[in-house]
Write a protein that holds these residues in place. Structure first.
Motif, PDB file in Angstrom:
ATOM      1  N   TRP A  51      68.987 -50.156  54.539  1.00  0.00           N
ATOM      2  CA  TRP A  51      69.747 -50.608  55.712  1.00  0.00           C
ATOM      3  C   TRP A  51      71.237 -50.634  55.400  1.00  0.00           C
ATOM      4  N   TRP A  52      71.598 -51.223  54.281  1.00  0.00           N
ATOM      5  CA  TRP A  52      73.016 -51.329  53.930  1.00  0.00           C
ATOM      6  C   TRP A  52      73.632 -49.941  53.728  1.00  0.00           C
ATOM      7  N   SER A  53      72.873 -49.044  53.107  1.00  0.00           N
ATOM      8  CA  SER A  53      73.380 -47.696  52.898  1.00  0.00           C
ATOM      9  C   SER A  53      73.646 -46.986  54.216  1.00  0.00           C
ATOM     10  N   ASP A  54      72.717 -47.107  55.168  1.00  0.00           N
ATOM     11  CA  ASP A  54      72.871 -46.408  56.453  1.00  0.00           C
ATOM     12  C   ASP A  54      73.966 -47.018  57.316  1.00  0.00           C
ATOM     13  N   ILE A  55      73.990 -48.335  57.384  1.00  0.00           N
ATOM     14  CA  ILE A  55      74.892 -49.004  58.320  1.00  0.00           C
ATOM     15  C   ILE A  55      76.287 -49.204  57.740  1.00  0.00           C
ATOM     16  N   ILE A  56      76.370 -49.474  56.452  1.00  0.00           N
ATOM     17  CA  ILE A  56      77.653 -49.832  55.847  1.00  0.00           C
ATOM     18  C   ILE A  56      78.200 -48.706  54.967  1.00  0.00           C
ATOM     19  N   GLU A  57      77.415 -48.291  53.970  1.00  0.00           N
ATOM     20  CA  GLU A  57      77.933 -47.359  52.972  1.00  0.00           C
ATOM     21  C   GLU A  57      78.275 -45.993  53.561  1.00  0.00           C
ATOM     22  N   GLN A  58      77.516 -45.554  54.554  1.00  0.00           N
ATOM     23  CA  GLN A  58      77.767 -44.235  55.128  1.00  0.00           C
ATOM     24  C   GLN A  58      78.460 -44.329  56.487  1.00  0.00           C
ATOM     25  N   ASN A  59      79.215 -45.397  56.680  1.00  0.00           N
ATOM     26  CA  ASN A  59      79.895 -45.611  57.960  1.00  0.00           C
ATOM     27  C   ASN A  59      81.296 -46.149  57.696  1.00  0.00           C
ATOM     28  N   PRO A  60      82.193 -45.323  57.135  1.00  0.00           N
ATOM     29  CA  PRO A  60      83.517 -45.796  56.705  1.00  0.00           C
ATOM     30  C   PRO A  60      84.467 -46.080  57.867  1.00  0.00           C
ATOM     31  N   GLN A  61      84.305 -47.253  58.477  1.00  0.00           N
ATOM     32  CA  GLN A  61      85.204 -47.700  59.544  1.00  0.00           C
ATOM     33  C   GLN A  61      85.652 -49.111  59.177  1.00  0.00           C
ATOM     34  N   PRO A  62      86.700 -49.245  58.411  1.00  0.00           N
ATOM     35  CA  PRO A  62      87.053 -50.531  57.795  1.00  0.00           C
ATOM     36  C   PRO A  62      87.165 -51.691  58.768  1.00  0.00           C
TER      37      PRO A  62
ATOM     38  N   ARG B 182      63.166 -39.663  59.371  1.00  0.00           N
ATOM     39  CA  ARG B 182      63.227 -41.057  58.914  1.00  0.00           C
ATOM     40  C   ARG B 182      64.294 -41.872  59.639  1.00  0.00           C
ATOM     41  N   GLU B 183      64.947 -41.235  60.608  1.00  0.00           N
ATOM     42  CA  GLU B 183      65.965 -41.888  61.446  1.00  0.00           C
ATOM     43  C   GLU B 183      67.111 -42.450  60.616  1.00  0.00           C
ATOM     44  N   ARG B 184      67.574 -41.621  59.704  1.00  0.00           N
ATOM     45  CA  ARG B 184      68.715 -41.998  58.885  1.00  0.00           C
ATOM     46  C   ARG B 184      69.908 -41.141  59.304  1.00  0.00           C
ATOM     47  N   PRO B 185      71.128 -41.678  59.266  1.00  0.00           N
ATOM     48  CA  PRO B 185      72.299 -40.923  59.741  1.00  0.00           C
ATOM     49  C   PRO B 185      72.611 -39.695  58.894  1.00  0.00           C
ATOM     50  N   LYS B 186      72.336 -39.785  57.577  1.00  0.00           N
ATOM     51  CA  LYS B 186      72.583 -38.674  56.665  1.00  0.00           C
ATOM     52  C   LYS B 186      71.495 -38.687  55.589  1.00  0.00           C
ATOM     53  N   PRO B 187      71.286 -37.564  54.944  1.00  0.00           N
ATOM     54  CA  PRO B 187      70.336 -37.579  53.818  1.00  0.00           C
ATOM     55  C   PRO B 187      70.854 -38.465  52.688  1.00  0.00           C
ATOM     56  N   GLY B 188      69.992 -39.348  52.210  1.00  0.00           N
ATOM     57  CA  GLY B 188      70.313 -40.145  51.036  1.00  0.00           C
ATOM     58  C   GLY B 188      69.709 -39.495  49.803  1.00  0.00           C
ATOM     59  N   PHE B 189      69.838 -40.169  48.654  1.00  0.00           N
ATOM     60  CA  PHE B 189      69.323 -39.555  47.441  1.00  0.00           C
ATOM     61  C   PHE B 189      67.800 -39.441  47.488  1.00  0.00           C
ATOM     62  N   GLU B 190      67.130 -40.315  48.282  1.00  0.00           N
ATOM     63  CA  GLU B 190      65.675 -40.222  48.403  1.00  0.00           C
ATOM     64  C   GLU B 190      65.271 -38.932  49.102  1.00  0.00           C
ATOM     65  N   GLU B 191      65.939 -38.595  50.221  1.00  0.00           N
ATOM     66  CA  GLU B 191      65.634 -37.347  50.936  1.00  0.00           C
ATOM     67  C   GLU B 191      65.952 -36.131  50.070  1.00  0.00           C
ATOM     68  N   LEU B 192      67.067 -36.186  49.365  1.00  0.00           N
ATOM     69  CA  LEU B 192      67.448 -35.067  48.503  1.00  0.00           C
ATOM     70  C   LEU B 192      66.486 -34.932  47.326  1.00  0.00           C
ATOM     71  N   ARG B 193      65.992 -36.045  46.831  1.00  0.00           N
ATOM     72  CA  ARG B 193      64.992 -35.996  45.757  1.00  0.00           C
ATOM     73  C   ARG B 193      63.711 -35.341  46.259  1.00  0.00           C
ATOM     74  N   ASP B 194      63.212 -35.806  47.411  1.00  0.00           N
ATOM     75  CA  ASP B 194      61.968 -35.251  47.942  1.00  0.00           C
ATOM     76  C   ASP B 194      62.117 -33.768  48.271  1.00  0.00           C
TER      77      ASP B 194
END
Length: 575
Positions: free
Chosen positions: A152-163, A321-333
């Protein structure tokens, strides 16, 4: 001076997206002071982080002067928001300081509170806290339909750079989460009280905007208006101990949750990649290119077509998986499917190198250090051995000065419980002029060195002191002989002399046949291969001859009238 405006930035410790948004926010705000969650008494060491010779990951190391074993760490990675906030402050001539409870107030031993988080809090909170207080991010993630807080934090915060919007949204979410909460754990309540008092003092001290960088969970409590007297009363009688503080090298893998670090991230290597590739294009494509480079370096064929297929598959998985961008899990799979022919076991060949990394930090040579850490760095430089997180093999020739020096250093560190090097086939390597070691550096070795300060300020003196104590505590002749062998192998003259004297005294009083005989092999090894280490063996030869004679005489009596079980002991093969 008038009261300054204060802006609060709730961050995820070691979050690259949080760090990126924070730097943007600081650039817009241009604060005159940056206050960071961390031990207040370590503030003078903060500017050292901005030195060009300081290469993260590094950790702030604090320990009570009278109890070095009670050491606390505050790790900093290149992608840690606190690290980037410090760099910004130093570069822009803003005041920078820590505002959390001083390390001297953290009197509980590490074993009692667990490993400390990056902000100095314990990883193990009190069990009677409500679930939303034990895991606030996980609670928000569950409410949003996620299985875990990291995703959740990765999708909503880490990949959403709007300070601007992001930090306001974090504050609102945490305010709602903490609304109507019961009493906090006593330690957490004191931490927040201390930070509020530090913020209040800074508002009176500085003219201009002030930035507060803290864990997202603490934002509502620090924004709240509380009477100063209440916070002061909460901190009254706080125990203090004189603390020693320094910077120590850290490693990438030790920033991972999987290594028991409470404030760690799942994949430090991925976080570093996100930070270093921001603004350089698609992080997913660059990550797949990195996977290909690692595989090709290991001799595997990776085609461009396979990489294109992996990239497409990763994006499809992110959509499913309804994620905004591929994370390391998607890239791993996707990599397992397109590059490894579905063989997940092959992924294990590169997983640690990619997701954990092998980074080992460096600190400036003039950093004030604990004496043993400083001596270790001198010896590492002299031996031309650089600490690395991943294992590598080292072969040393004892006939050369450099080889003998490296071997002696590694043996002395082993005496101190710092097993940076582990001997391969140790039983056989004594019979040659070569030793084979496996080297792998772990950050906790810095703690071990601090703990051994009671034995001496240098590696040689501390190893001598510790071995002498161990020899004095040995209860059998064979254990004592093994320690003497270790002392001679590590070229520890004081321990060798003390050990030989204790060994002779013990041998004179011992009549136990097996005890005498089992002490012979380690002493015989010293004499047989002493030439490789230029060991003086005259005194030892006389003792060995006496032990062999005494053991031979006693053996005839010791082997009489034995039952089946007792007869196995004299016949066990030597190691």
């Amino acid at each position: 001076m008038g009261l300054s405006d204060v802006s609060y930035f709730g961050i995820r410790h070691h979050g690259p997206g949080s760090a990126d948004s924070l730097v943007q926010a600081l650039q817009e705000l241009k604060p005159v002071a940056v206050l960071i969650e961390g031990p207040a008494d370590a503030s003078p060491l903060l500017p050292l982080l901005a030195r060009p010779e300081m290469q993260p990951p590094v950790a702030l190391l604090c320990y009570p002067e009278d109890d070095p074993a009670s050491t606390s760490f505050w790790p900093f990675a290149e992608f840690s928001p606190e690290y980037q906030a410090t760099l910004w402050a130093v570069t822009n001539n803003a005041a920078v300081r820590f505002i959390d409870l001083p390390s001297s107030a953290r009197t509980a031993p590490i074993e009692a509170v667990g490993e400390t988080e990056s902000d100095g809090t314990e990883a193990n909170v009190e069990a009677d806290l409500a679930p939303h207080l034990r895991d606030p991010i996980g609670t928000l993630a569950q409410a949003a339909g996620y299985e875990d807080g990291e995703s959740w934090w990765s999708d909503i915060i880490e990949q959403n750079p709007q300070p601007g919007p992001i930090f306001a949204a974090i504050a609102d979410a945490m305010t709602t989460l903490r609304d109507g909460e019961g009493p906090l754990a006593a330690f957490e309540a004191k931490r927040e009280a201390h930070m509020r008092l530090e913020i209040a003092a800074a508002r009176k001290e500085f003219d201009g905007p002030i930035a507060i960088v803290c864990g997202a969970f603490h934002v509502p409590a620090l924004q709240a208006t509380r009477p100063l007297k209440e916070d002061q009363a909460l901190l009254k009688g706080l125990a203090r101990r004189k603390s020693m503080m320094t910077w120590a090298p850290w490693t990438g893998p030790r920033l991972a949750l999987g290594f028991g670090y409470g404030a760690g991230v799942v994949a430090p290597g991925w976080c570093k990649h996100l930070w270093q590739t921001r603004g350089q294009g698609d992080a997913s494509v660059l990550w797949l290119a990195k996977i290909a480079a690692v595989l090709r370096a290991k001799g595997h064929m990776v085609s461009t077509a396979s990489l294109i297929e992996a990239e497409r598959l990763a994006r499809t998985l992110a959509v499913i998986r309804e994620r905004p961008k591929p994370g390391f899990e998607e890239l791993r799979d996707a990599a397992i499917a397109a590059l490894f022919n579905g063989e997940a076991l092959l992924w294990a060949l590169v997983e640690a190198e990619l997701l954990l990394g092998a980074d080992v930090g460096e600190i400036p040579p003039d950093t004030p250090l604990a004496p043993l850490i400083e001596d270790l760095q001198r010896n590492q430089k002299a031996a031309r051995l650089k600490p690395e997180a991943l294992e590598r093999e080292l072969s040393v020739d004892l006939r050369s000065e450099s080889g003998l020096f490296r071997s002696t250093l590694l043996h002395r560190l082993s005496v101190l419980g710092v097993h940076w090097g582990k001997l391969i086939d140790s039983g056989r390597s004594r019979g040659t002029f070569r030793e084979r070691w496996t080297l792998s550096w772990e950050p906790e070795y810095a703690v071990r060195l601090v703990e051994n300060l009671v034995y001496g300020p240098t590696i040689e003196k501390a190893a001598n002191g510790r071995l002498i104590q161990m020899i004095g505590a040995a209860t059998s002749l064979d254990a004592m002989a093994a320690l003497v062998q270790g002392a001679i192998t590590a070229n520890l003259s004081e321990a060798s002399i003390a050990g030989l004297a204790a060994l002779e005294e013990r041998a004179a009083r011992s009549s136990e046949c097996l005890e005498i005989l089992t002490s012979v092999p380690p002493l015989a090894d010293i004499i047989r291969y002493g030439e490789a280490r230029k060991t003086e063996t005259a005194r030892l030869s006389g003792l060995l001859e006496r032990l062999i004679v005494e053991g031979g005489i006693a053996l005839a009596y010791a082997a009489r009238d034995l039952d089946a079980q007792a007869s196995t002991a004299p016949r066990r093969p030597s190691s």
